[in-house]
Design a protein around this motif. Sequence first.
Motif, mmCIF file in Angstrom:
data_model
loop_
_atom_site.group_PDB
_atom_site.id
_atom_site.type_symbol
_atom_site.label_atom_id
_atom_site.label_comp_id
_atom_site.label_asym_id
_atom_site.label_seq_id
_atom_site.Cartn_x
_atom_site.Cartn_y
_atom_site.Cartn_z
ATOM 1 N N ILE A 72 0.830 -1.210 0.000
ATOM 2 C CA ILE A 72 0.000 0.000 0.000
ATOM 3 C C ILE A 72 0.865 1.261 0.000
ATOM 4 O O ILE A 72 1.824 1.378 0.772
ATOM 5 C CB ILE A 72 -0.957 -0.016 1.212
ATOM 6 N N TYR A 73 0.533 2.190 -0.876
ATOM 7 C CA TYR A 73 1.180 3.516 -0.896
ATOM 8 C C TYR A 73 0.070 4.522 -0.610
ATOM 9 O O TYR A 73 -0.814 4.729 -1.436
ATOM 10 C CB TYR A 73 1.815 3.761 -2.262
ATOM 11 N N GLU A 74 0.101 5.142 0.582
ATOM 12 C CA GLU A 74 -1.054 5.972 0.954
ATOM 13 C C GLU A 74 -0.674 7.399 1.339
ATOM 14 O O GLU A 74 0.464 7.803 1.213
ATOM 15 C CB GLU A 74 -1.872 5.306 2.054
ATOM 16 N N ASN A 75 -1.684 8.132 1.795
ATOM 17 C CA ASN A 75 -1.547 9.548 2.166
ATOM 18 C C ASN A 75 -1.188 10.435 0.973
ATOM 19 O O ASN A 75 -0.425 11.392 1.110
ATOM 20 C CB ASN A 75 -0.499 9.734 3.277
ATOM 21 N N ILE A 76 -1.735 10.111 -0.172
ATOM 22 C CA ILE A 76 -1.517 10.947 -1.352
ATOM 23 C C ILE A 76 -2.193 12.305 -1.096
ATOM 24 O O ILE A 76 -3.370 12.357 -0.735
ATOM 25 C CB ILE A 76 -2.132 10.282 -2.619
ATOM 26 N N PRO A 77 -1.455 13.407 -1.254
ATOM 27 C CA PRO A 77 -2.052 14.726 -0.993
ATOM 28 C C PRO A 77 -3.039 15.127 -2.087
ATOM 29 O O PRO A 77 -3.068 14.503 -3.151
ATOM 30 C CB PRO A 77 -0.839 15.653 -1.015
ATOM 31 N N SER A 78 -3.812 16.189 -1.831
ATOM 32 C CA SER A 78 -4.849 16.527 -2.803
ATOM 33 C C SER A 78 -4.285 17.103 -4.103
ATOM 34 O O SER A 78 -4.961 17.068 -5.120
ATOM 35 C CB SER A 78 -5.899 17.445 -2.190
ATOM 36 N N ASP A 79 -3.072 17.607 -4.107
ATOM 37 C CA ASP A 79 -2.447 17.944 -5.379
ATOM 38 C C ASP A 79 -1.107 17.219 -5.444
ATOM 39 O O ASP A 79 -0.109 17.706 -4.933
ATOM 40 C CB ASP A 79 -2.221 19.465 -5.500
#
Length: 390
Positions: free
Chosen positions: A65-72
Amino acid sequence: MNKVGEFYTPGKIIFGPGGLSQVGTEAKRLGNKVLVVLGRSAMRKSGILDLLTHLLKENQIEYTIYENIPSDPTVETVDKGTSLARKENCNLVIALGGGSVLDTGKAISAMVTNEGSVADYQEIKGKGKKFQHKTIPFIAIPTTSGSGSEATINAVITNTELGLKKSIRNPWLLPEVALVDPKLTLSLPPHITAICGGDALTQCIEAYLGKKSQVITDALALHAIELIGRSLVRAVKEGNNLEARKDMAMAALLSGLCLSNSGLGAAHALSHPLGVHYKIPHGLSCALLLPYVMEFNLPVATKKIAKIAQALGENISSLSETEAAQRAVEKIKEIFSQAEIKENLSEWGIKEKDFSQIIKGAKGGSLNNNPRKTSEADLIELLYKATGLH
Ligand SMILES: [Zn+2]
């Protein structure tokens, strides 16, 4: 006019409530080690991530899992994810989230097989390397109804070093599978629903009016505009209304096909620098600019804008073409107001002295596709109107 159109679509589109259940069999067909790309925490909290990983395990598919992608998503967001995917030998990417998450997953699927940083491939004037190798397969699962990224050949990435938001673009970037399950959007908060819908509507209208518009996308755009006209306000006010959510999910998917094949216009061109410099959510700035851009385009696209009024359910039989087109603009303002999109761009701190910088950042493909040519003075005028700074 004799134009040659091109139309690309994802390898497969799966659409319908409960469609998520097919993710395991689709993944099995495409790979055996998945990088799952996720946003901040909504998918964990809602249990949707658990369902997804359960379906993968059931099909003997490993995942990271690769998470915490920011909104931009930034260049760094993509490059870091690419390193992880390479380290874990992933041969498939699944992104579950909003447009930013999908764009990140899509960009990673391309960078796994191509050298260097994603920044090298961004459409920046005088730069922009071509992708040399096909991407690894990518499954896009949207959880908002807005960007249409599940059906596009591009991904928008923020280059913080250069202060620009620019796309990478190639038909290889199209998802192998766009898996659109409207049930995943049921818990989306009202304001996010509204601004994502504002983005989808702007995408449809800009593609429909744009210079690269073509018969296939015109048909899709008008249908999507009709769906948004009848269901955006309902989806905002009654989040659990699955019929309204279905309409919005379909409209967003169609908006992706439209923008990907026929381009965008001045509202999107101006939205990108506004996002970079003032962190204005993309859908919000699009929605706030759209009526003014339509008014500006009205003299050269009267007939088509009049058809938008009709698609939005207005009775235009007694109106002239110009009156009908004006009605479309009014109707869109009314829909946005009912969807509680009431902000003013100036509330985000935009000052008159920043206009030239915003305009500089707006130059590019979207602006070139706008049906009416925009001079510097025209863009300044548009910004005055949308900010109310006059
Ligand atoms: Zn957009």
